[in-house]
Design a protein around this motif. Structure first.
Motif, PDB file in Angstrom:
ATOM      1  N   ARG A 129      -6.078  -7.585  -1.965  1.00 56.75           N
ATOM      2  CA  ARG A 129      -5.527  -6.571  -2.791  1.00 56.75           C
ATOM      3  C   ARG A 129      -4.903  -6.802  -3.929  1.00 56.75           C
ATOM      4  O   ARG A 129      -4.303  -7.805  -4.233  1.00 56.75           O
ATOM      5  CB  ARG A 129      -4.186  -6.148  -1.836  1.00 56.75           C
ATOM      6  CG  ARG A 129      -4.675  -5.577  -0.467  1.00 56.75           C
ATOM      7  CD  ARG A 129      -3.470  -5.217   0.368  1.00 56.75           C
ATOM      8  NE  ARG A 129      -3.917  -5.030   1.943  1.00 56.75           N
ATOM      9  CZ  ARG A 129      -3.075  -5.082   2.971  1.00 56.75           C
ATOM     10  NH1 ARG A 129      -1.844  -5.055   2.635  1.00 56.75           N
ATOM     11  NH2 ARG A 129      -3.562  -4.824   4.137  1.00 56.75           N
ATOM     12  N   ASN A 160     -10.461   0.842  -7.758  1.00 56.96           N
ATOM     13  CA  ASN A 160     -10.422   0.961  -6.240  1.00 56.96           C
ATOM     14  C   ASN A 160     -11.561   1.565  -5.621  1.00 56.96           C
ATOM     15  O   ASN A 160     -11.822   1.030  -4.601  1.00 56.96           O
ATOM     16  CB  ASN A 160      -9.066   1.831  -6.204  1.00 56.96           C
ATOM     17  CG  ASN A 160      -8.548   1.875  -4.424  1.00 56.96           C
ATOM     18  OD1 ASN A 160      -8.234   0.763  -3.869  1.00 56.96           O
ATOM     19  ND2 ASN A 160      -8.693   2.793  -3.951  1.00 56.96           N
ATOM     20  N   ALA A 164     -14.083  -0.914  -3.380  1.00 52.35           N
ATOM     21  CA  ALA A 164     -13.803  -0.695  -1.943  1.00 52.35           C
ATOM     22  C   ALA A 164     -15.014  -1.474  -0.951  1.00 52.35           C
ATOM     23  O   ALA A 164     -14.622  -1.863   0.032  1.00 52.35           O
ATOM     24  CB  ALA A 164     -13.706   0.665  -1.571  1.00 52.35           C
ATOM     25  N   THR A 169      -8.800  -3.588  -2.333  1.00 53.25           N
ATOM     26  CA  THR A 169      -8.328  -2.614  -2.886  1.00 53.25           C
ATOM     27  C   THR A 169      -7.730  -2.747  -4.233  1.00 53.25           C
ATOM     28  O   THR A 169      -6.998  -3.880  -4.437  1.00 53.25           O
ATOM     29  CB  THR A 169      -7.439  -2.027  -1.694  1.00 53.25           C
ATOM     30  OG1 THR A 169      -6.248  -2.933  -1.546  1.00 53.25           O
ATOM     31  CG2 THR A 169      -8.006  -1.764  -0.557  1.00 53.25           C
ATOM     32  N   THR A 171      -4.496  -0.881  -6.339  1.00 54.35           N
ATOM     33  CA  THR A 171      -3.276   0.154  -6.498  1.00 54.35           C
ATOM     34  C   THR A 171      -2.356   0.012  -7.466  1.00 54.35           C
ATOM     35  O   THR A 171      -1.850  -0.962  -7.743  1.00 54.35           O
ATOM     36  CB  THR A 171      -2.476  -0.047  -5.010  1.00 54.35           C
ATOM     37  OG1 THR A 171      -3.438   0.071  -4.052  1.00 54.35           O
ATOM     38  CG2 THR A 171      -1.559   1.106  -5.142  1.00 54.35           C
ATOM     39  N   GLY A 217      -4.971   1.401   1.113  1.00 52.73           N
ATOM     40  CA  GLY A 217      -6.200   1.680   0.386  1.00 52.73           C
ATOM     41  C   GLY A 217      -5.802   2.788  -0.673  1.00 52.73           C
ATOM     42  O   GLY A 217      -6.926   3.252  -1.302  1.00 52.73           O
TER      43      GLY A 217
END
Length: 251
Positions: A129, A160, A164, A169, A171, A217
Motif C-alpha cells: 500500500r 491505483n 492493482a 494500492t 491512495t 483500495g
C-alpha cells in the motif's frame, strides 16, 4: 509483521500514522529531519506496542537524502509507504523566494514520486500500500500548495488503477484543515487563518479514515463529510470563485 515507512513522521499526521499503524502490529521506519523527535516517538512505540522501530533522518529537499530513503525502501521489506512529509508557504507566489518554492516542489512532488517508484519496485507482485497525504486544496486553486497536491491526487488515481493488477494500492488522503503543528511551524495558531471552527479536523480521525480507505483500495480518501461536500460543490463552481474563497485562509 508488515513494515511501514512513514516520511514526516516526527509530528502531526506522520506521528499519528505511526501510532495507528503500530497499533495494528506494523514495524516502522520513521523518516524526518529531527532525530530527537524521531527517537522519542520510536521509544514510545517500542515500549507501548512491542514493535521494531528504525529511525532514519533525512531532509527530502536534498537529493542525497531522498536517495538514502529510496535505497532503504529498495532493501525491503516495506509493505506500506506513507508519503506525508511536507510544509506550507504563504499564498503569494510572486512574493515568496523562488528557492523556497523549489524546495516546496521537491518535497511534495519529486520526493514523493521517487519514493513511490522505489516502493513499486519491491511491492509489485507481492502486494503493498502506498498512501500519499494530499489535501482538499488539490481540488481548489490555491497557489503552489494546491498544484502540488493536485499532482499527488491525479497520480494516485492513475497508479491505483495501473498497479492493482500487481496487488498494490495507491491512495491520496485529502484532509482539510487539521489540528497539527503544520500551522504552528508557519507562525500561525490553529483558528487564526480565517477558517471557521467547524472546518478543523482532528489528526486521529483523519488517519483512521485514511487507513480504512487505503485498506479498501480507494484511490482518493476525503476523511470528512463536510469536506466531501466542499469538493463536490467546488467541481461545479467557477475557478475564480473558489480561488477567491480559498484566499480567506492564510495557508
Amino acid at each position: 509483521m508488515p513494515t511501514a515507512l512513514i516520511t514526516g513522521a516526527s509530528a502531526g499526521l506522520g506521528a499519528e500514522f505511526a501510532r495507528q499503524l503500530a497499533g495494528q502490529g506494523a514495524d516502522l521506519v520513521l523518516v524526518a529531519r529531527s532525530r530527537d523527535a524521531l527517537e522519542s516517538l520510536a521509544a514510545e512505540l517500542r515500549a507501548s506496542q512491542g514493535i521494531e522501530v528504525e529511525v532514519l533522518t533525512a531532509d527530502l529537499a536534498v537529493e542525497a537524502d531522498v536517495d538514502r530513503v529510496a535505497a532503504r525502501i529498495a532493501r525491503g521489506p516495506i509493505d506500506v509507504l506513507v508519503n506525508n512529509a511536507g510544509f506550507g508557504l504563504p499564498l503569494q507566489f510572486a512574493d515568496n523566494p523562488i528557492e523556497d518554492e523549489v524546495r516546496h516542489l521537491r518535497v511534495h512532488v519529486e520526493a514523493s514520486m521517487r519514493l513511490m517508484h522505489a516502493a513499486l519496485g519491491v511491492m509489485r507482485g507481492r502486494g503493498g500500500r502506498i498512501i500519499n497525504v494530499a489535501s482538499v486544496a488539490g481540488f481548489i486553486s490555491r497557489s503552489t500548495y494546491s498544484a502540488c497536491k493536485a499532482w499527488l491526487i491525479g497520480f494516485s488515481r492513475w497508479a491505483n488503477a495501473e498497479y492493482a493488477r500487481d496487488g498494490v494500492t495507491v491512495t491520496a488522503v485529502c484532509p482539510g484543515f487539521v489540528h497539527t503543528t503544520f500551522h504552528a511551524r508557519m507562525g500561525l495558531a490553529s483558528g487564526d487563518e480565517g477558517v471557521p471552527r467547524f472546518l478543523w479536523l482532528n489528526a486521529p480521525d483523519v488517519v483512521r479514515v485514511g487507513l480504512r480507505d487505503a485498506a479498501h483500495g480507494k484511490a482518493v480518501s476525503i476523511p470528512s463529510l463536510r469536506y466531501k461536500l466542499i469538493v463536490a460543490v467546488s467541481r461545479v463552481l467557477p475557478r475564480s470563485l473558489t480561488a477567491g474563497v480559498a484566499r480567506r485562509g492564510r495557508v
